[in-house]
Design a protein around this motif. Structure first.
Motif, PDB file in Angstrom:
ATOM      1  N   ASN A 169      16.716-119.541 -23.297  1.00  0.00           N
ATOM      2  CA  ASN A 169      17.037-118.173 -23.702  1.00  0.00           C
ATOM      3  C   ASN A 169      17.502-118.105 -25.151  1.00  0.00           C
ATOM      4  O   ASN A 169      17.182-117.155 -25.873  1.00  0.00           O
ATOM      5  N   ARG A 200      11.825-114.685 -30.843  1.00  0.00           N
ATOM      6  CA  ARG A 200      11.527-113.254 -30.735  1.00  0.00           C
ATOM      7  C   ARG A 200      11.962-112.509 -32.001  1.00  0.00           C
ATOM      8  O   ARG A 200      11.187-111.726 -32.565  1.00  0.00           O
ATOM      9  N   GLY A 243      12.026-115.389 -21.907  1.00  0.00           N
ATOM     10  CA  GLY A 243      12.172-116.802 -22.216  1.00  0.00           C
ATOM     11  C   GLY A 243      11.201-117.233 -23.292  1.00  0.00           C
ATOM     12  O   GLY A 243      11.053-116.566 -24.326  1.00  0.00           O
ATOM     13  N   LEU A 244      10.514-118.329 -23.046  1.00  0.00           N
ATOM     14  CA  LEU A 244       9.543-118.835 -24.017  1.00  0.00           C
ATOM     15  C   LEU A 244       8.117-118.559 -23.567  1.00  0.00           C
ATOM     16  O   LEU A 244       7.218-119.391 -23.719  1.00  0.00           O
ATOM     17  N   SER A 254      14.413-118.497 -27.184  1.00  0.00           N
ATOM     18  CA  SER A 254      13.630-117.276 -27.042  1.00  0.00           C
ATOM     19  C   SER A 254      14.098-116.207 -28.011  1.00  0.00           C
ATOM     20  O   SER A 254      13.281-115.554 -28.676  1.00  0.00           O
ATOM     21  N   GLU A 255      15.397-116.031 -28.092  1.00  0.00           N
ATOM     22  CA  GLU A 255      15.939-114.992 -28.973  1.00  0.00           C
ATOM     23  C   GLU A 255      15.618-115.289 -30.428  1.00  0.00           C
ATOM     24  O   GLU A 255      15.260-114.384 -31.203  1.00  0.00           O
ATOM     25  N   THR A 308      10.912-118.851 -18.146  1.00  0.00           N
ATOM     26  CA  THR A 308      11.606-117.585 -18.430  1.00  0.00           C
ATOM     27  C   THR A 308      13.105-117.759 -18.630  1.00  0.00           C
ATOM     28  O   THR A 308      13.839-116.778 -18.757  1.00  0.00           O
ATOM     29  N   LEU A 323       6.180-115.343 -24.668  1.00  0.00           N
ATOM     30  CA  LEU A 323       6.277-114.124 -25.457  1.00  0.00           C
ATOM     31  C   LEU A 323       4.895-113.647 -25.894  1.00  0.00           C
ATOM     32  O   LEU A 323       4.022-114.453 -26.216  1.00  0.00           O
TER      33      LEU A 323
END
Length: 404
Positions: A311, A318, A338-339, A314-315, A234, A341
């Protein structure tokens, strides 16, 4: 050694049919890319279901395994070993924990946690205080005890009678817990900070804070199942840090070994004392090879730049999936942390997550399901950003074909 060629058909001939694996058989991996028997390349957004936390064939993990393999492989627990002691010390240094129990899988770590919760209550309050509260939609493993604590009846069907004294509340509904909890009977409340198998559903912060208070008020232990959310997944070493809610017991597995089977249950000295000599055990728990590899994983993942990178990745992932969802009308939202999703399918695509997996494979990208309505992503924590971009491009090509 048997070197005969193998095929997917051989699975049906020699394996118990409890799995339904895809048609490709990966044979080699490097970083976030894998190759099958035919030499076809795939970008891996599965991560072995949040397991290969540092990708495939990570040189640090290879080195740790090679180094330990030339020393001690296995001692069982008649004796301790250096890698187990070092790893336990590291886990305690990095978390709330003061004591560690090692196992081989998430189910075993959870089994130990649930047994400890009951034993601690038995030691301190008496045999009537043995009930466990879990949540609908939860997944805690496939042993008879853990599957009973889990909140999905389909996994228990045909295996009853199940262990008793287990109740299931509604996830993110504190009132449903209040209706079940009892100071005289409840020994523990067990929760995943983010429900994984039922659709990557995060717990609300106020809900977790409320659980902590309810447990304190009722002399019950709060158990966090971080089998899937732990070890940097996360963007925090463990997800409880993200919420600022400290459990009494925490379980860790999956990414802990980066692909090598290892698990841990973490707790305090006071609670851990209830697992006195002879009360619980594991032949392979604390295996020297596994602990040496896990040590390298923790040493790597706990670095601030690695967690920050989770993070950032992740962004990027996402935003890319949200954009695909908008262009083709396939995702209602992308949730998780995080990763880890979950891309929730829109109404017109409900029940078809499996189609996205199949279409992705045809385009050379590996994704997961979390139930029939959610496409799940759990890649390596250090997946290169260029690989994310290429994976998104391949996945969009798959979605485009499906949408037609």
């Amino acid at each position: 050694m048997n070197k005969e060629p193998v095929s997917r058909e051989l699975f049906d001939e020699v394996m118990v049919p409890n799995y339904a694996p895809g048609n490709i058989i990966p044979v080699r991996g490097e970083g976030s890319r894998v190759w099958d028997q035919e030499g076809r390349e795939f970008l891996d957004l599965q991560g072995g279901i949040a397991v290969t936390s540092l990708g495939h064939a990570h040189p640090g993990l290879l080195g740790a395994l090679q180094e330990q393999s030339e020393k001690i492989w296995h001692l069982s627990n008649v004796m301790t070993n250096e890698p187990a002691l070092r790893l336990a010390k590291t886990l305690c240094d990095h978390t709330f924990a003061e004591r560690v129990f090692f196992a081989n899988s998430g189910a075993e770590a959870n089994e130990a946690a649930f047994k400890l919760a009951r034993r601690y209550a038995w030691d301190n309050f008496g045999p009537e205080k043995h009930e466990i509260i879990s949540f609908k939609g939860a997944f805690h493993g496939r042993t008879l005890f853990t599957v009973s604590v889990g909140g999905q009846q389909k996994y228990l069907e045909g295996f009853e009678p199940a262990p008793g004294g287990i109740h299931h509340a509604d996830f993110n509904n504190l009132d449903s817990v209040k209706a079940l909890i009892s100071k005289g009977k409840t020994c523990a409340v067990v929760i995943e900070p983010i429900q994984g198998e039922s659709g990557v559903v995060p717990a609300d912060l106020e809900f977790l804070k409320g659980l902590r208070q309810l447990c304190d008020d009722n002399d019950a232990l709060l158990v966090f199942d971080e089998v899937q959310t732990g070890v940097g997944r996360t963007g925090h070493l463990y997800a409880y840090e993200m919420f600022g809610v400290i459990p009494d017991i925490l379980t860790s597995a999956k990414g802990l070994g980066g692909g090598f089977p290892v698990a841990a249950m973490l707790t305090t000295a006071k609670i851990g004392a209830s697992l006195a000599v002879g009360t619980h055990g594991s032949t392979y728990g604390g295996n020297a090879l596994a602990c040496a590899v896990a040590q390298k994983v923790i040493d790597t993942v706990s670095q601030p730049e690695i967690l920050k990178g989770v993070n950032e990745r992740s962004e990027k992932l996402r935003q890319g999936m949200e954009a695909i969802g908008e262009r083709y009308g396939v995702f209602a939202e992308v949730r998780g942390a995080g990763l880890l999703l979950g891309c929730v399918l829109t109404d017109q695509w409900m029940g078809r997550a499996k189609d996205f997996l199949a279409a992705g494979l045809e385009e050379g990208v590996m994704v997961l399901m979390a139930g029939a309505d959610v496409v799940r992503l759990a890649p390596s924590l250090i997946i290169p950003e260029t690989d994310i971009e290429e994976a998104l491009s391949r996945f969009e090509a798959a979605v485009q074909k499906l949408a037609k």
